[in-house]
Design an enzyme around this catalytic site. Structure first.
Site, PDB file in Angstrom:
ATOM      1  N   CYS A 102       0.837  -1.187   0.000  1.00  0.00           N
ATOM      2  CA  CYS A 102       0.000   0.000   0.000  1.00  0.00           C
ATOM      3  C   CYS A 102       0.880   1.249   0.000  1.00  0.00           C
ATOM      4  CB  CYS A 102      -0.982  -0.011   1.173  1.00  0.00           C
ATOM      5  SG  CYS A 102      -0.408   0.785   2.660  1.00  0.00           S
ATOM      6  N   GLU A 103       0.466   2.208  -0.772  1.00  0.00           N
ATOM      7  CA  GLU A 103       1.304   3.402  -0.916  1.00  0.00           C
ATOM      8  C   GLU A 103       1.226   4.326   0.299  1.00  0.00           C
ATOM      9  OE1 GLU A 103      -0.095   5.097  -4.549  1.00  0.00           O
ATOM     10  OE2 GLU A 103      -1.644   6.290  -3.576  1.00  0.00           O
ATOM     11  N   HIS A 104       0.273   4.086   1.186  1.00  0.00           N
ATOM     12  CA  HIS A 104       0.150   4.960   2.357  1.00  0.00           C
ATOM     13  C   HIS A 104       1.054   4.545   3.508  1.00  0.00           C
ATOM     14  CE1 HIS A 104      -4.049   5.438   0.504  1.00  0.00           C
ATOM     15  NE2 HIS A 104      -3.312   6.464   0.146  1.00  0.00           N
ATOM     16  N   HIS A 105       1.318   3.237   3.625  1.00  0.00           N
ATOM     17  CA  HIS A 105       2.100   2.756   4.770  1.00  0.00           C
ATOM     18  C   HIS A 105       3.280   1.879   4.366  1.00  0.00           C
ATOM     19  CE1 HIS A 105      -2.092   3.404   6.202  1.00  0.00           C
ATOM     20  NE2 HIS A 105      -1.467   3.991   7.195  1.00  0.00           N
TER      21      HIS A 105
ATOM     22  N   GLN B  20      -5.603  -0.542  -3.650  1.00  0.00           N
ATOM     23  CA  GLN B  20      -6.250  -1.687  -4.301  1.00  0.00           C
ATOM     24  C   GLN B  20      -7.216  -1.256  -5.408  1.00  0.00           C
ATOM     25  OE1 GLN B  20      -7.636  -4.833  -1.615  1.00  0.00           O
ATOM     26  NE2 GLN B  20      -9.292  -5.259  -3.040  1.00  0.00           N
TER      27      GLN B  20
ATOM     28  N   HIS C  27      -5.334  -6.222   4.193  1.00  0.00           N
ATOM     29  CA  HIS C  27      -4.382  -5.113   4.270  1.00  0.00           C
ATOM     30  C   HIS C  27      -3.679  -5.119   5.619  1.00  0.00           C
ATOM     31  CE1 HIS C  27      -5.653  -2.733   0.607  1.00  0.00           C
ATOM     32  NE2 HIS C  27      -6.485  -3.756   0.636  1.00  0.00           N
TER      33      HIS C  27
ATOM     34  N   CYS D 103      -1.877  -2.907   6.813  1.00  0.00           N
ATOM     35  CA  CYS D 103      -1.952  -1.613   7.492  1.00  0.00           C
ATOM     36  C   CYS D 103      -3.226  -1.510   8.328  1.00  0.00           C
ATOM     37  CB  CYS D 103      -1.826  -0.447   6.519  1.00  0.00           C
ATOM     38  SG  CYS D 103      -3.105  -0.378   5.266  1.00  0.00           S
TER      39      CYS D 103
HETATM   40 ZN    ZN Z   1      -2.134   1.318   4.025  1.00  0.00          ZN
END
Ligand code: ZN
Length: 186
Positions: free
Chosen positions: A77-80, A118, A146, A148
């Site tokens: 995931c690009e956020h975490h 996703q 996920h 995260c």
């Molecule tokens: Zn994430």
């Protein structure tokens, strides 16, 4: 600078920063392992669609739905920068052209081995199949866990994110969509 040297350095710093001793025995080779792992995780940025497809598109008259289900995928995931992974189900209705079935997982991997959300991953796979096959319709459904969500914050251990991208006939026709969903057991 040697290839991947920078990621080794950054990993060394990260270990120090979280309060570890990067020079203790168990961690000595960690920066070089992490750097190798990251070149695999991010390998999709360097891949080329035409090379993957490698002319495995064939003329074929049938107009019956082609379904490939339960294809495993792993992404970040690009956020975490934490993994999300699960299964992808793909369908298309040919319009004169079919693709070698083994190419579908490789197209999925090309997009999965990049930083993703996703929703976008699902759409990119569907749009790529639309572009290369010009089919009557394409459907992609992905079900992902996920890390995260599961390892931090809300800690929902069993939640599954489901995303879908329906193009052409799969968007227009309830019957076509239902047929696909019943084949994949959703
Ligand atoms: Zn994430």
């Amino acid at each position: 600078m040697k290839k991947n040297e920078k990621i080794k350095e950054l990993t060394f710093l990260l270990l120090k920063e979280i309060g570890e001793d990067p020079e203790r025995e168990g961690l000595l080779k960690t920066p070089s392992r992490v750097s190798k792992a990251w070149s695999f995780f991010s390998g999709g940025y360097k891949q080329n669609l035409n090379k993957i497809i490698n002319n495995a598109i064939f003329n074929e008259d049938g107009k019956d739905m082609v379904v490939v289900r339960d294809v495993e995928f792993f992404s970040l995931c690009e956020h975490h920068l934490l993994p999300f992974f699960g299964k992808a189900h793909i369908a298309y209705i040919p319009n004169g052209k079919v693709i070698g079935l083994s190419k579908i997982p490789r197209i999925i991997d090309m997009f999965a081995r990049r930083l993703q959300v996703q929703e976008r991953l699902t759409r990119q796979i569907a749009e790529t199949l639309k572009d290369v096959l010009d089919p009557i319709g394409v459907a992609v459904i992905m079900e992902g866990q996920h890390m995260c969500m599961q390892m931090r914050g809300v800690e929902k251990q069993n939640s599954l994110a489901t995303t879908s991208s329906m193009l052409g006939k799969f968007r227009e026709s309830d019957r076509t969509r239902s047929e696909f969903l019943s084949i994949i057991g959703l």
